[in-house]
Structures are given as C-alpha cells and as structure tokens.
Design an enzyme around this catalytic site. Structure first.
Site, PDB file in Angstrom:
ATOM      1  N   SER A  67     -16.066   9.090 -64.312  1.00  0.00           N
ATOM      2  CA  SER A  67     -16.763   7.857 -64.696  1.00  0.00           C
ATOM      3  C   SER A  67     -15.789   6.756 -65.116  1.00  0.00           C
ATOM      4  CB  SER A  67     -17.793   8.130 -65.795  1.00  0.00           C
ATOM      5  OG  SER A  67     -17.167   8.450 -67.007  1.00  0.00           O
ATOM      6  N   ASN A  68     -14.650   7.125 -65.668  1.00  0.00           N
ATOM      7  CA  ASN A  68     -13.659   6.096 -66.002  1.00  0.00           C
ATOM      8  C   ASN A  68     -13.059   5.491 -64.733  1.00  0.00           C
ATOM      9  OD1 ASN A  68     -13.111   5.600 -68.967  1.00  0.00           O
ATOM     10  ND2 ASN A  68     -13.240   7.830 -68.917  1.00  0.00           N
ATOM     11  N   ARG A 119       3.994  25.148 -63.038  1.00  0.00           N
ATOM     12  CA  ARG A 119       3.640  23.780 -63.421  1.00  0.00           C
ATOM     13  C   ARG A 119       4.574  22.773 -62.717  1.00  0.00           C
ATOM     14  NH1 ARG A 119       0.642  22.148 -67.369  1.00  0.00           N
ATOM     15  NH2 ARG A 119       0.756  24.022 -68.615  1.00  0.00           N
ATOM     16  N   MET A 125      -7.200  16.611 -66.358  1.00  0.00           N
ATOM     17  CA  MET A 125      -7.133  17.641 -67.388  1.00  0.00           C
ATOM     18  C   MET A 125      -5.963  18.615 -67.216  1.00  0.00           C
ATOM     19  SD  MET A 125      -9.483  16.561 -69.267  1.00  0.00           S
ATOM     20  CE  MET A 125      -9.871  17.831 -70.459  1.00  0.00           C
ATOM     21  N   ARG A 126      -4.854  18.132 -66.678  1.00  0.00           N
ATOM     22  CA  ARG A 126      -3.651  18.962 -66.580  1.00  0.00           C
ATOM     23  C   ARG A 126      -2.564  18.316 -67.408  1.00  0.00           C
ATOM     24  NH1 ARG A 126      -3.625  23.884 -65.147  1.00  0.00           N
ATOM     25  NH2 ARG A 126      -1.488  23.775 -64.406  1.00  0.00           N
ATOM     26  N   ILE A 127      -1.808  19.165 -68.104  1.00  0.00           N
ATOM     27  CA  ILE A 127      -0.667  18.632 -68.831  1.00  0.00           C
ATOM     28  C   ILE A 127       0.460  18.416 -67.838  1.00  0.00           C
ATOM     29  CG2 ILE A 127       1.066  19.173 -70.581  1.00  0.00           C
ATOM     30  CD1 ILE A 127      -1.148  20.639 -72.107  1.00  0.00           C
ATOM     31  N   ASN A 187      -2.982   6.634 -69.850  1.00  0.00           N
ATOM     32  CA  ASN A 187      -4.013   7.656 -70.064  1.00  0.00           C
ATOM     33  C   ASN A 187      -5.076   7.100 -70.984  1.00  0.00           C
ATOM     34  OD1 ASN A 187      -5.147  10.343 -70.097  1.00  0.00           O
ATOM     35  ND2 ASN A 187      -4.277  10.613 -72.157  1.00  0.00           N
ATOM     36  N   HIS A 213      -7.717   8.538 -73.917  1.00  0.00           N
ATOM     37  CA  HIS A 213      -7.991   9.720 -74.736  1.00  0.00           C
ATOM     38  C   HIS A 213      -9.175   9.413 -75.644  1.00  0.00           C
ATOM     39  CE1 HIS A 213      -7.226  13.479 -76.731  1.00  0.00           C
ATOM     40  NE2 HIS A 213      -7.365  12.849 -77.889  1.00  0.00           N
ATOM     41  N   ASP A 218      -0.907  13.373 -75.491  1.00  0.00           N
ATOM     42  CA  ASP A 218      -1.789  12.385 -76.123  1.00  0.00           C
ATOM     43  C   ASP A 218      -1.059  11.547 -77.164  1.00  0.00           C
ATOM     44  OD1 ASP A 218      -3.928  13.252 -74.559  1.00  0.00           O
ATOM     45  OD2 ASP A 218      -4.436  14.833 -75.991  1.00  0.00           O
TER      46      ASP A 218
HETATM   47  C1  GRF Z   1     -13.232  11.083 -70.880  1.00  0.00           C
HETATM   48  O1  GRF Z   1     -13.873  11.199 -72.115  1.00  0.00           O
HETATM   49  C2  GRF Z   1     -11.750  10.937 -71.074  1.00  0.00           C
HETATM   50  O2  GRF Z   1     -11.409  10.181 -72.192  1.00  0.00           O
HETATM   51  C3  GRF Z   1     -11.343  12.372 -71.269  1.00  0.00           C
HETATM   52  O3  GRF Z   1     -12.124  13.096 -70.362  1.00  0.00           O
HETATM   53  C4  GRF Z   1     -13.319  12.388 -70.085  1.00  0.00           C
HETATM   54  C5  GRF Z   1     -13.350  12.143 -68.621  1.00  0.00           C
HETATM   55  O4  GRF Z   1     -14.532  11.553 -68.194  1.00  0.00           O
HETATM   56  N1  GRF Z   1      -9.916  12.524 -71.144  1.00  0.00           N
HETATM   57  P1  GRF Z   1     -14.648  10.935 -66.744  1.00  0.00           P
HETATM   58  O5  GRF Z   1     -14.173  11.996 -65.760  1.00  0.00           O
HETATM   59  O6  GRF Z   1     -13.827   9.696 -66.677  1.00  0.00           O
HETATM   60  O7  GRF Z   1     -16.118  10.670 -66.577  1.00  0.00           O
END
Ligand code: GRF
Length: 208
Positions: free
Chosen positions: A13-14, A61, A86-88, A103, A105, A141
């Site tokens: 969604s972002n 990694r 969601m990967r470091i 990023n 957060h 982060d």
């Molecule tokens: C968001 O809350 C972002 O801050 C976090 O994971 C979520 C991802 O949401 N790191 P989306 O995939 O952008 O909908």
C-alpha cells in the site's frame, strides 16, 4: 527526471501511495522478495516492470543481497525505496546505496525499532505513536530522519485500529519524502536531514 525502484514484500500500500502521488519521478520497477506479494499485481496493472527474487532460493543473505543489487542496478535508479520490504539488508548492500536508500518504519524512531511496533506501543502505554521515513544505515531501523508523522493512541485502541491510523499517515509522508528526494531537496548534515527550498514541515500531527 529521476527514477526509483521500490522494494516490497506484501500488500504494497505504501508503494501504491507513491505511484498514485503523481510525483516527478519514474518508477522504474517494483521488486519483491516474495512471489505472492499482492502489490506485484497492482504494479503490473499500472504497466510498471516487476521482478521477484525469492530469498528462499539463495544460500546466504550475502548471495541474496548481491542478486538483489544486480537486479536493481539493471534499472539504474537514483533512489531505492523500501516499502514494507521485510528482509534485513546487509552492510554491503546498504553501503552500495548510501544516501539513496530510504525506508518507512511504523513508529516514531528511535522508539520501537524492529517488529510489532503497534503492539509494543500499546504495551508501553505511549500516548503518541506514528511513523518515520529515514535514510537507511547499517543499523536496523536507524538513520537520518526525513519526516515523521504522529498520531494519538486512543483509549480502546487495539493493534489493528492503531496500525490503521498510522498507515494513513505513512501514505501521506512517504510520497512527500520521495518527492523531496527526486527534487534534490534533501541535505544530510551531521546526520540531520534538512529540506531545501520553500519552508517544508518535516513533521505531521494528525489527531484524526
Ligand atoms: C507498513 O506499515 C510499513 O511501515 C511496514 O510494513 C507495512 C507495509 O505495508 N514496514 P504495505 O506493504 O506498504 O501496505
């Protein structure tokens, strides 16, 4: 016009908020480390190049980071945007994109780095929570803060209602941060980010 590659792992969604903001930037590609990331279909529908690099298929990694970087570099982006990725990422990757990797957060950093930020905010009883866009450094982060949005924590909130209130602000501040970057307006001085040009507010507080 500057270009960006957006990395996602899920819903996206972002990423969508950034694409729909009509920024003076070319979104060169959306790359996911998960083949089932819902955001991929949206990007493809919009005619944006998509790629999947399943981290499960790499022996380490470092091998994943290297392959990811090679894929990103095919698009030669000015900016790499982590949007729910969601990967470091390892130090080598972070150094390679120094100053052009950002990023979002879901907390007011430096509070609550890591996972489950909304749950932890509720457990701690904080009264103000929010989200942060920052430049990425080798520390998880952590890094120069571009913009933050704050929201109240309301009586009766649960993880979902708080996450939803914060997410609305994520969709507001991330496109703004990307805009400032592609307009070449962000300067980092001694670890502090300033926006050049017209007076821009680097914070949002929304009581809704
Ligand atoms: C968001 O809350 C972002 O801050 C976090 O994971 C979520 C991802 O949401 N790191 P989306 O995939 O952008 O909908």
């Amino acid at each position: 016009m500057k270009s960006a590659v957006i990395l996602i792992s899920g819903r996206g969604s972002n990423m969508r908020a950034i694409v729909e903001a009509g920024l003076p930037a070319r979104i060169a590609a959306v790359v996911s480390n998960r083949p089932d990331a819902a955001g991929l279909a949206y990007a493809a529908e919009r005619g944006i190049a998509t790629a999947v690099l399943d981290h499960g298929g790499f022996p380490s990694r470092e091998a994943f980071d290297e392959a990811l970087a090679r894929r990103i570099d095919e698009y030669a982006p000015d900016l790499v945007v982590l949007a729910g990725f969601m990967r470091i990422l390892g130090d080598g990757f972070v150094r390679r994109y120094d100053g052009r990797l950002i990023n979002i957060h879901p907390s007011l950093l430096p509070a609550f780095p890591g996972l489950h930020t909304h749950r932890r905010a509720l457990e701690q009883g904080v009264k103000i929570h929010g989200c942060t866009v920052h430049f990425v450094t080798g520390q998880l982060d952590h890094g120069p803060v571009v913009i933050q949005a704050a929201v109240p924590v309301l009586p009766g909130d649960d993880e979902d209602s708080l996450a939803e209130r914060v997410l609305r602000q994520e969709h507001r501040i991330y496109p703004l941060a990307v805009r400032w970057f592609v307009e070449d307006r962000l300067v980092i001085e001694n670890g502090v980010v300033r926006v050049q040009g017209e007076k821009a507010s680097q914070w949002v507080f929304d009581a809704q």
